[in-house]
Design an enzyme around this catalytic site. Structure first.
Site, PDB file in Angstrom:
ATOM      1  N   LYS A  84       0.844  -1.113  -0.048  1.00 21.72           N
ATOM      2  CA  LYS A  84      -0.054   0.238  -0.151  1.00 21.72           C
ATOM      3  C   LYS A  84       0.699   1.264  -0.048  1.00 21.72           C
ATOM      4  O   LYS A  84       0.413   2.281  -0.384  1.00 21.72           O
ATOM      5  CB  LYS A  84      -1.068  -0.084   1.108  1.00 21.72           C
ATOM      6  CG  LYS A  84      -0.460   0.231   2.521  1.00 21.72           C
ATOM      7  CD  LYS A  84      -1.358   0.098   3.636  1.00 21.72           C
ATOM      8  CE  LYS A  84      -0.852   0.138   4.879  1.00 21.72           C
ATOM      9  NZ  LYS A  84      -0.297   1.401   5.300  1.00 21.72           N
ATOM     10  N   ASP A  85       2.012   1.164   0.403  1.00 21.06           N
ATOM     11  CA  ASP A  85       2.969   2.236   0.294  1.00 21.06           C
ATOM     12  C   ASP A  85       3.969   2.644  -1.022  1.00 21.06           C
ATOM     13  O   ASP A  85       4.422   3.358  -1.445  1.00 21.06           O
ATOM     14  CB  ASP A  85       4.204   1.866   1.358  1.00 21.06           C
ATOM     15  CG  ASP A  85       3.669   2.061   2.822  1.00 21.06           C
ATOM     16  OD1 ASP A  85       2.572   2.744   2.962  1.00 21.06           O
ATOM     17  OD2 ASP A  85       4.300   1.362   3.434  1.00 21.06           O
ATOM     18  N   ARG A 131      -8.138   8.384   4.007  1.00 23.24           N
ATOM     19  CA  ARG A 131      -9.534   7.257   3.789  1.00 23.24           C
ATOM     20  C   ARG A 131      -9.880   7.201   5.097  1.00 23.24           C
ATOM     21  O   ARG A 131     -11.410   7.200   4.901  1.00 23.24           O
ATOM     22  CB  ARG A 131      -9.028   6.178   2.991  1.00 23.24           C
ATOM     23  CG  ARG A 131     -10.078   5.089   2.991  1.00 23.24           C
ATOM     24  CD  ARG A 131      -9.345   3.619   2.628  1.00 23.24           C
ATOM     25  NE  ARG A 131      -8.200   3.133   3.353  1.00 23.24           N
ATOM     26  CZ  ARG A 131      -8.314   2.717   4.570  1.00 23.24           C
ATOM     27  NH1 ARG A 131      -9.566   2.255   5.274  1.00 23.24           N
ATOM     28  NH2 ARG A 131      -7.273   2.128   5.339  1.00 23.24           N
ATOM     29  N   ARG A 132      -9.369   6.838   5.999  1.00 19.09           N
ATOM     30  CA  ARG A 132      -9.819   6.669   7.323  1.00 19.09           C
ATOM     31  C   ARG A 132     -10.682   7.672   8.101  1.00 19.09           C
ATOM     32  O   ARG A 132     -11.825   7.657   8.456  1.00 19.09           O
ATOM     33  CB  ARG A 132      -8.950   5.969   8.440  1.00 19.09           C
ATOM     34  CG  ARG A 132      -8.174   4.525   7.877  1.00 19.09           C
ATOM     35  CD  ARG A 132      -7.083   4.290   8.526  1.00 19.09           C
ATOM     36  NE  ARG A 132      -6.435   2.941   8.521  1.00 19.09           N
ATOM     37  CZ  ARG A 132      -5.379   2.525   8.437  1.00 19.09           C
ATOM     38  NH1 ARG A 132      -4.345   3.209   8.892  1.00 19.09           N
ATOM     39  NH2 ARG A 132      -4.913   1.341   8.145  1.00 19.09           N
ATOM     40  N   ARG A 139       0.717  10.255  13.684  1.00 22.38           N
ATOM     41  CA  ARG A 139       2.048   9.616  13.046  1.00 22.38           C
ATOM     42  C   ARG A 139       2.772   8.921  14.165  1.00 22.38           C
ATOM     43  O   ARG A 139       2.327   8.670  15.138  1.00 22.38           O
ATOM     44  CB  ARG A 139       3.056  10.897  12.548  1.00 22.38           C
ATOM     45  CG  ARG A 139       2.492  11.860  11.573  1.00 22.38           C
ATOM     46  CD  ARG A 139       2.508  10.932  10.209  1.00 22.38           C
ATOM     47  NE  ARG A 139       3.672  10.116   9.966  1.00 22.38           N
ATOM     48  CZ  ARG A 139       4.865  10.397   9.432  1.00 22.38           C
ATOM     49  NH1 ARG A 139       4.988  11.839   9.023  1.00 22.38           N
ATOM     50  NH2 ARG A 139       5.821   9.909   9.098  1.00 22.38           N
ATOM     51  N   ARG A 192       1.645   4.399  18.193  1.00 29.75           N
ATOM     52  CA  ARG A 192       0.111   4.854  18.256  1.00 29.75           C
ATOM     53  C   ARG A 192      -0.859   4.002  19.205  1.00 29.75           C
ATOM     54  O   ARG A 192      -1.525   4.486  19.619  1.00 29.75           O
ATOM     55  CB  ARG A 192      -0.315   4.429  16.590  1.00 29.75           C
ATOM     56  CG  ARG A 192       0.258   5.203  15.612  1.00 29.75           C
ATOM     57  CD  ARG A 192       0.129   4.721  14.235  1.00 29.75           C
ATOM     58  NE  ARG A 192       0.813   5.458  13.048  1.00 29.75           N
ATOM     59  CZ  ARG A 192       0.431   5.865  12.064  1.00 29.75           C
ATOM     60  NH1 ARG A 192      -0.788   5.534  11.719  1.00 29.75           N
ATOM     61  NH2 ARG A 192       1.066   6.527  11.323  1.00 29.75           N
ATOM     62  N   CYS A 225      -2.192   9.747  -2.453  1.00 29.23           N
ATOM     63  CA  CYS A 225      -2.489   9.494  -0.832  1.00 29.23           C
ATOM     64  C   CYS A 225      -3.576  10.473  -0.478  1.00 29.23           C
ATOM     65  O   CYS A 225      -4.311   9.849   0.580  1.00 29.23           O
ATOM     66  CB  CYS A 225      -1.111   9.519  -0.430  1.00 29.23           C
ATOM     67  SG  CYS A 225      -1.381   8.748   1.518  1.00 29.23           S
TER      68      CYS A 225
END
Length: 321
Positions: A84-85, A132-133, A150, A156, A250
């Protein structure tokens, strides 16, 4: 044994705990197939050192440029990325030689009081760095306060549950990739898995890309070929084709998911408004035997329908993929 056969294969990777964990799995698989030792070569990327938001940095590619440069320079022989990156455009001189079988593609909620997303009280703080989230949270729970986030996975989690150094938790919940939590052995903190049907995730989420120089041959190339999982590659390539055809970077809140069942490729995608969470969706299926390019054909059908529904007016598209 010749010197070339005894020399370790150098595998380049980001230095985060998650990157090292998933790269070690690939290293073990390569070693088992080639009979050669594999050593990890940690590489620091711009995405690791910058404190800016992912969207402001351009998002896609900020975690891979330095890793690719090291590969092209000969500082390592193979590299591992979270798919996904990875930008959707090919890189001159490099090939994705393997996509191992995909892990869980879902997002997961980690909450302080072990409550689900729908059970969080109005005004609760939820952390994420993903546009997106953010859009999905705005649509499903507009009463929540969304906080830009971040840091690595442990950092996190610590913002919600506290950490071993005694740092106080300041968030009620965070949304993370389930695959990342599994790869570092932190499935225990998951409060809720968010279902793909109602909460589609980033194209390629849960999958890895093993990249080499295009001229790589011998045992390493053979080992990577045997690691490639065809169903994963076709599914992920169709998701990434949606991203590429929409020219969505992104900063575009977009979720996509594909899978193969009964000889058919099923692909769905959803584009959100970053401000309101309003969305448009499309889903198509086709028989793999009916086309030589199933991923591209399925993606084109989905993208055409999304654009007809106004996806370009809803979200920032037309960026660098």
């Amino acid at each position: 044994m010749s010197k070339a056969e005894s020399a370790p294969i150098r595998l380049g990777t980001r230095g985060s705990a998650l990157a090292l964990a998933q790269s070690q799995r690939v290293a073990d698989s390569i070693a088992a197939r080639t009979g050669q030792p594999v050593e990890l070569v940690p590489i620091t990327t711009h995405g690791d050192t910058s404190t800016a938001s992912l969207a402001s940095m351009g998002g896609v590619g900020v975690f891979v440029a330095a890793v690719r440069e090291a590969l092209l320079a000969g500082d390592c022989d193979v590299v591992v990325h979270s798919l996904k990156d990875l930008p959707t455009t090919p890189h001159d001189g490099l090939v994705i030689a393997a996509m191992p079988k995909r892990a869980d593609a879902r997002d997961a909620l980690v909450s302080r009081d072990a409550v689900t997303l729908d059970q969080l009280p109005d005004g609760a703080t939820v952390g994420t760095g993903s546009p997106r989230r953010r859009a999905q949270l705005r649509r499903r729970r507009p009463e929540l306060e969304i906080v830009d986030l971040r840091g690595n996975v442990d950092t996190r989690i610590g913002r919600v549950l506290g950490d071993k150094d005694g740092v106080d938790a300041d968030l009620d919940a965070v949304v993370l990739a389930a695959a990342g939590l599994e790869r570092i052995g932190r499935e225990d903190v998951i409060t809720e898995h968010l279902g793909i049907d109602g909460w589609p995730t980033a194209p390629g989420q849960g999958a890895l890309a093993v990249e080499t120089r295009a001229d790589t041959r011998g045992p390493l190339r053979s080992a990577l070929k045997s690691m490639d999982h065809t169903a994963t590659r076709v599914a992920v390539e169709s998701e990434r084709a949606v991203l590429r055809l929409l020219e969505a970077g992104c900063s575009a809140p977009l979720g996509a998911h594909a899978f193969i069942d009964g000889g058919m490729l099923f692909l769905s995608a959803r584009v959100y408004s970053p401000e309101t969470g309003e969305r448009v969706s499309s889903a198509h299926a086709l028989y793999l035997e009916d086309t030589k390019t199933p991923a591209e054909d399925a993606a084109q059908r989905v993208v055409d329908e999304l654009l007809k529904q106004g996806a370009a007016e809803l979200a920032p598209l037309g960026g660098t993929p």
